[in-house]
Design a protein around this motif. Structure first.
Motif, PDB file in Angstrom:
ATOM      1  N   ALA A 109      -4.015   9.276  10.303  1.00 39.94           N
ATOM      2  CA  ALA A 109      -4.963   7.961  11.003  1.00 39.94           C
ATOM      3  C   ALA A 109      -5.519   7.068   9.773  1.00 39.94           C
ATOM      4  O   ALA A 109      -5.477   5.922   9.838  1.00 39.94           O
ATOM      5  N   SER A 110      -5.801   7.608   8.498  1.00 44.99           N
ATOM      6  CA  SER A 110      -6.315   6.755   7.508  1.00 44.99           C
ATOM      7  C   SER A 110      -5.055   5.853   6.934  1.00 44.99           C
ATOM      8  O   SER A 110      -5.529   4.791   6.526  1.00 44.99           O
ATOM      9  N   ALA A 111      -3.651   6.086   7.304  1.00 47.61           N
ATOM     10  CA  ALA A 111      -2.744   5.475   6.620  1.00 47.61           C
ATOM     11  C   ALA A 111      -2.861   3.926   7.326  1.00 47.61           C
ATOM     12  O   ALA A 111      -2.190   2.941   6.705  1.00 47.61           O
ATOM     13  N   GLN A 112      -3.250   3.894   8.569  1.00 41.01           N
ATOM     14  CA  GLN A 112      -3.192   2.524   9.015  1.00 41.01           C
ATOM     15  C   GLN A 112      -3.674   1.420   8.550  1.00 41.01           C
ATOM     16  O   GLN A 112      -3.730   0.020   8.595  1.00 41.01           O
ATOM     17  N   PHE A 113      -4.790   1.736   7.519  1.00 41.05           N
ATOM     18  CA  PHE A 113      -5.670   0.880   6.907  1.00 41.05           C
ATOM     19  C   PHE A 113      -4.728   0.513   5.351  1.00 41.05           C
ATOM     20  O   PHE A 113      -5.427  -0.558   4.807  1.00 41.05           O
ATOM     21  N   TRP A 114      -3.692   1.449   5.001  1.00 38.19           N
ATOM     22  CA  TRP A 114      -3.412   1.070   3.826  1.00 38.19           C
ATOM     23  C   TRP A 114      -1.709   0.791   3.761  1.00 38.19           C
ATOM     24  O   TRP A 114      -1.136   0.551   2.782  1.00 38.19           O
ATOM     25  N   HIS A 115      -1.189   1.288   4.845  1.00 34.68           N
ATOM     26  CA  HIS A 115       0.516   1.775   4.808  1.00 34.68           C
ATOM     27  C   HIS A 115       0.877   0.441   4.446  1.00 34.68           C
ATOM     28  O   HIS A 115       2.056   0.387   3.736  1.00 34.68           O
ATOM     29  N   LYS A 116       0.710  -0.612   5.108  1.00 38.55           N
ATOM     30  CA  LYS A 116       1.214  -1.714   4.951  1.00 38.55           C
ATOM     31  C   LYS A 116       0.907  -2.772   3.938  1.00 38.55           C
ATOM     32  O   LYS A 116       1.419  -3.911   3.803  1.00 38.55           O
ATOM     33  N   SER A 117      -0.035  -2.389   3.025  1.00 39.24           N
ATOM     34  CA  SER A 117      -0.918  -3.236   2.053  1.00 39.24           C
ATOM     35  C   SER A 117      -0.316  -2.945   0.915  1.00 39.24           C
ATOM     36  O   SER A 117      -0.878  -1.891   0.183  1.00 39.24           O
ATOM     37  N   TYR A 118       0.715  -3.564   0.260  1.00 40.96           N
ATOM     38  CA  TYR A 118       1.307  -3.303  -1.095  1.00 40.96           C
ATOM     39  C   TYR A 118       0.140  -3.649  -1.967  1.00 40.96           C
ATOM     40  O   TYR A 118       0.085  -2.823  -3.120  1.00 40.96           O
ATOM     41  N   PHE A 119      -0.964  -4.442  -1.972  1.00 35.06           N
ATOM     42  CA  PHE A 119      -1.878  -4.681  -2.700  1.00 35.06           C
ATOM     43  C   PHE A 119      -2.854  -3.366  -2.901  1.00 35.06           C
ATOM     44  O   PHE A 119      -3.200  -3.021  -3.915  1.00 35.06           O
ATOM     45  N   LEU A 120      -3.210  -2.991  -1.781  1.00 38.44           N
ATOM     46  CA  LEU A 120      -3.962  -1.782  -1.732  1.00 38.44           C
ATOM     47  C   LEU A 120      -3.424  -0.571  -2.692  1.00 38.44           C
ATOM     48  O   LEU A 120      -3.997   0.101  -3.293  1.00 38.44           O
ATOM     49  N   ARG A 121      -2.294  -0.455  -2.281  1.00 41.30           N
ATOM     50  CA  ARG A 121      -1.377   0.733  -2.829  1.00 41.30           C
ATOM     51  C   ARG A 121      -1.379   0.478  -4.306  1.00 41.30           C
ATOM     52  O   ARG A 121      -1.375   1.622  -5.211  1.00 41.30           O
ATOM     53  N   LEU A 122      -1.200  -0.576  -4.720  1.00 37.72           N
ATOM     54  CA  LEU A 122      -1.312  -1.118  -6.091  1.00 37.72           C
ATOM     55  C   LEU A 122      -2.430  -0.668  -6.837  1.00 37.72           C
ATOM     56  O   LEU A 122      -2.501  -0.255  -7.886  1.00 37.72           O
ATOM     57  N   ILE A 123      -3.710  -1.239  -6.066  1.00 43.74           N
ATOM     58  CA  ILE A 123      -5.025  -0.788  -6.674  1.00 43.74           C
ATOM     59  C   ILE A 123      -5.301   0.675  -6.595  1.00 43.74           C
ATOM     60  O   ILE A 123      -5.972   1.025  -7.764  1.00 43.74           O
ATOM     61  N   PHE A 124      -4.777   1.325  -5.709  1.00 42.77           N
ATOM     62  CA  PHE A 124      -4.931   2.883  -5.823  1.00 42.77           C
ATOM     63  C   PHE A 124      -4.050   3.350  -7.185  1.00 42.77           C
ATOM     64  O   PHE A 124      -4.636   4.416  -7.697  1.00 42.77           O
ATOM     65  N   GLY A 125      -2.978   2.624  -7.460  1.00 40.53           N
ATOM     66  CA  GLY A 125      -2.489   3.020  -8.714  1.00 40.53           C
ATOM     67  C   GLY A 125      -3.389   2.973  -9.791  1.00 40.53           C
ATOM     68  O   GLY A 125      -3.301   3.664 -10.843  1.00 40.53           O
ATOM     69  N   VAL A 126      -3.707   1.542  -9.830  1.00 38.19           N
ATOM     70  CA  VAL A 126      -4.632   1.483 -11.131  1.00 38.19           C
ATOM     71  C   VAL A 126      -5.857   2.210 -11.245  1.00 38.19           C
ATOM     72  O   VAL A 126      -6.286   2.709 -12.253  1.00 38.19           O
ATOM     73  N   LEU A 127      -6.462   2.516 -10.087  1.00 36.55           N
ATOM     74  CA  LEU A 127      -7.690   3.588 -10.012  1.00 36.55           C
ATOM     75  C   LEU A 127      -7.176   5.020 -10.600  1.00 36.55           C
ATOM     76  O   LEU A 127      -7.990   5.746 -10.784  1.00 36.55           O
ATOM     77  N   THR A 128      -5.938   5.195 -10.320  1.00 34.17           N
ATOM     78  CA  THR A 128      -5.426   6.526 -10.668  1.00 34.17           C
ATOM     79  C   THR A 128      -5.015   6.728 -12.191  1.00 34.17           C
ATOM     80  O   THR A 128      -5.529   7.516 -12.923  1.00 34.17           O
ATOM     81  N   LEU A 129      -4.400   5.678 -12.643  1.00 35.26           N
ATOM     82  CA  LEU A 129      -3.558   5.955 -14.157  1.00 35.26           C
ATOM     83  C   LEU A 129      -4.726   5.348 -15.173  1.00 35.26           C
ATOM     84  O   LEU A 129      -4.702   5.833 -16.245  1.00 35.26           O
ATOM     85  N   VAL A 130      -5.494   4.171 -14.772  1.00 33.77           N
ATOM     86  CA  VAL A 130      -6.514   3.643 -15.944  1.00 33.77           C
ATOM     87  C   VAL A 130      -7.390   4.510 -16.338  1.00 33.77           C
ATOM     88  O   VAL A 130      -7.642   4.830 -17.323  1.00 33.77           O
ATOM     89  N   PRO A 131      -7.981   5.433 -15.306  1.00 37.72           N
ATOM     90  CA  PRO A 131      -9.289   6.302 -15.704  1.00 37.72           C
ATOM     91  C   PRO A 131      -8.384   7.703 -16.429  1.00 37.72           C
ATOM     92  O   PRO A 131      -9.025   8.012 -17.344  1.00 37.72           O
ATOM     93  N   PHE A 132      -7.151   7.828 -16.163  1.00 38.80           N
ATOM     94  CA  PHE A 132      -6.448   8.990 -16.788  1.00 38.80           C
ATOM     95  C   PHE A 132      -6.362   8.704 -17.891  1.00 38.80           C
ATOM     96  O   PHE A 132      -6.585   9.509 -18.989  1.00 38.80           O
TER      97      PHE A 132
END
Length: 282
Positions: A109-132
């Motif tokens: 159910a949560s995927a409906q909020f981010w599945h179609k958004s390239y921008f959100l998924r890229l932000i998720f990538g930033v929040l994953t890799l930069v703190p790492f």
């Protein structure tokens, strides 16, 4: 496949350990940026970037961005943790992984909020890799006791995650009955997770006895438990994104092991969470 996995591991693990103990700050940062660039290349596929050119651009932007963030701290005489941007990204990682937990718990159910958004998924990538990236550098060079203390810290977290993963696999195979997140990763069980936590407690005890970490056992145990829980979440989060993208592995850069993200997904969560707890909370 198993033979290839073992051969690759036997080659990579000594190289990783040597890099931890032998590389000075700038080469270590360059190595970590290179790893993050490869991970960004693979994240592009999870974010929905369909062409290789788009993913190459994403990897280059990742490398240039991390270098631009790192160079002012390298040129400064202040310790890493004295720079607000480092602390900000480490603290942001706690918020991101709390959000990721909700996304995993309520998937699909949560995927409906981010599945179609390239921008959100890229932000998720930033929040994953930069703190790492910052977690790697803070654990390695954020402690000034001697030139190897940070290497022991980083090696501890890696062994913690690898050991917990092995414990979870063994306990899951022997006792696993209750699924942990069946809609995201059907193979993981609650029994396996508790087995991984038990292994992490054992590793924390052994390291506190024989390795110069200079931290109380109780604090180390608390930070270790949260780091292991974060590592499980990191694995589940990548599995969720891969499931949504319709792919099995994030890539094929590591023979027998899939992609870079497949190997560091647990560490991308465990390392910044552990660093944040040790240095900014406790």
């Amino acid at each position: 496949m198993l033979k290839l996995r073992i051969i690759t591991a036997l080659i990579l693990i000594p190289l990783v350990i040597a890099a931890l103990f032998m590389l000075p700050p700038l080469p270590f940062a360059i190595m970590t940026i290179a790893v993050c660039m490869l991970a960004a290349w693979e994240w592009g596929q999870l974010a929905g970037l369909g062409t290789p050119v788009q993913r190459v651009v994403l990897a280059i932007v990742c490398g240039v961005g991390l270098a631009a963030l790192y160079l002012p701290t390298y040129a400064s005489s202040l310790p890493l943790l004295a720079h607000p941007i480092v602390d900000a990204f480490l603290l942001a990682s706690l918020g991101w992984w709390c959000l990721a937990l909700l996304m995993v718990l309520f998937y699909p159910a949560s995927a409906q909020f981010w599945h179609k958004s390239y921008f959100l998924r890229l932000i998720f990538g930033v929040l994953t890799l930069v703190p790492f990236f910052w977690g790697m550098l803070v654990l390695r060079f954020g402690i000034e006791e001697n030139s190897y203390t940070g290497a022991w810290w980083l090696l501890y977290v890696m062994f913690l995650v690898w050991g917990a993963d092995s414990g979870a696999y063994a306990f899951g195979r022997l006792f696993g009955k209750h699924k942990l997140a069946p809609k995201v990763s059907p193979g993981k069980t609650l029994e396996g997770m508790f087995g991984g936590l038990a292994m992490s407690a054992l590793l924390a005890w052994l390291f506190s006895l024989y390795v110069p970490l200079h931290i109380s056992f109780n604090t180390l145990l608390i930070c270790s438990v949260f780091a292991v829980l974060a590592s499980v979440l990191g694995d589940l989060t990548e599995s969720m994104f891969k499931r949504e993208a319709g792919i099995k592995d994030s890539g094929n850069l590591i023979p027998g092991h899939g992609g870079v993200l497949d190997r560091i997904d647990s560490l991308t969560a465990a390392i910044p969470v552990f660093a944040c707890l040790v240095f900014l909370v406790f």
